[in-house]
Motif scaffolding. Sequence first.
Motif, PDB file in Angstrom:
ATOM      1  N   THR A  34       0.833  -1.273  -0.099  1.00  0.00           N
ATOM      2  CA  THR A  34       0.106  -0.099  -0.121  1.00  0.00           C
ATOM      3  C   THR A  34       0.933   1.234   0.043  1.00  0.00           C
ATOM      4  OG1 THR A  34      -0.278   0.341   2.171  1.00  0.00           O
ATOM      5  CG2 THR A  34      -1.638  -1.189   1.318  1.00  0.00           C
ATOM      6  N   THR A  35       0.198   2.287  -0.517  1.00  0.00           N
ATOM      7  CA  THR A  35       1.065   3.621  -0.182  1.00  0.00           C
ATOM      8  C   THR A  35      -0.093   4.534   0.063  1.00  0.00           C
ATOM      9  OG1 THR A  35       2.170   5.419  -1.281  1.00  0.00           O
ATOM     10  CG2 THR A  35       0.564   4.240  -2.673  1.00  0.00           C
ATOM     11  N   GLU A  36      -0.349   5.273   1.310  1.00  0.00           N
ATOM     12  CA  GLU A  36      -1.356   5.835   1.708  1.00  0.00           C
ATOM     13  C   GLU A  36      -0.695   7.472   2.204  1.00  0.00           C
ATOM     14  OE1 GLU A  36      -4.044   2.814   4.213  1.00  0.00           O
ATOM     15  OE2 GLU A  36      -2.056   3.143   5.106  1.00  0.00           O
ATOM     16  N   GLY A  46       3.275   1.082   3.028  1.00  0.00           N
ATOM     17  CA  GLY A  46       2.665   0.043   3.797  1.00  0.00           C
ATOM     18  C   GLY A  46       2.959  -1.313   3.164  1.00  0.00           C
ATOM     19  N   TYR A  66      -1.490  -5.519   8.835  1.00  0.00           N
ATOM     20  CA  TYR A  66      -0.845  -4.697   8.407  1.00  0.00           C
ATOM     21  C   TYR A  66       0.130  -4.041   9.117  1.00  0.00           C
ATOM     22  CZ  TYR A  66      -4.145  -5.361   4.309  1.00  0.00           C
ATOM     23  OH  TYR A  66      -4.854  -5.904   3.164  1.00  0.00           O
ATOM     24  N   ARG A  68       2.063  -0.296   9.074  1.00  0.00           N
ATOM     25  CA  ARG A  68       2.061   1.200   8.427  1.00  0.00           C
ATOM     26  C   ARG A  68       2.851   2.453   9.396  1.00  0.00           C
ATOM     27  NH1 ARG A  68      -3.924   2.732   7.450  1.00  0.00           N
ATOM     28  NH2 ARG A  68      -4.660   2.790   9.480  1.00  0.00           N
ATOM     29  N   TYR A 174      -6.587   8.032   6.478  1.00  0.00           N
ATOM     30  CA  TYR A 174      -5.479   7.537   5.456  1.00  0.00           C
ATOM     31  C   TYR A 174      -6.319   7.324   4.291  1.00  0.00           C
ATOM     32  CZ  TYR A 174      -2.347   6.285   9.332  1.00  0.00           C
ATOM     33  OH  TYR A 174      -1.731   6.578  10.499  1.00  0.00           O
TER      34      TYR A 174
END
Length: 188
Positions: A34-36, A46, A66, A68, A174
């Motif tokens: 992920t990219t948040e 993440g 997860y 992050r 997010y």
Amino acid sequence: MKSARTLIICLLMQAGASHLLCAQPQTLVGLNLTTERSSGRDLIPGIGLTVDRQLSRHSGISSGLYYRTFLRGWYAQTPVGLYTFTVSERFLYLPLTYTYYTRWVHLAAGLTFEHYTGWRQRDDGTVTVQSYSMDPVYTLGLLLKVSRQIALSRQLCLEPELRFNPLFSEYRSYWGIGLQLKYRLPGR
């Protein structure tokens, strides 16, 4: 004490849900990158492990674990001047979502349980942080996702997603994208 008890209760609920859903024939496990973005900050990567159980043609439940981070800027005002520093807060979170499957997209909505695991100073500014903590160390949130599954083979699929995760007690949201690589477990 209260946060540890809440974490244990959520883990037991997740384990119970996983046991209930194991009998279903359609199970996918995968890795999600992920990219948040949060509160106007830069995009932060993440990673997570995910488990999806399709209960019927249109319904399923997803969960996972997860990791992050969140960059939080601070400042200290003294008679001598203004000092700034940035701390990277680290979190593990457990999502539990209901997924509605259509022919074109998957729509998911559910809750997240986020647990603060530690911190690290991110800059070499004029201030060195000696200790840092958060209270509470856990936060509940809402997770909304829209994704599209792309078959790579009978067992493998790629699933890009758009995600939105507002947190209730932190007043932080997010939003970002994710890319899941999933493996379809053989049916029984």
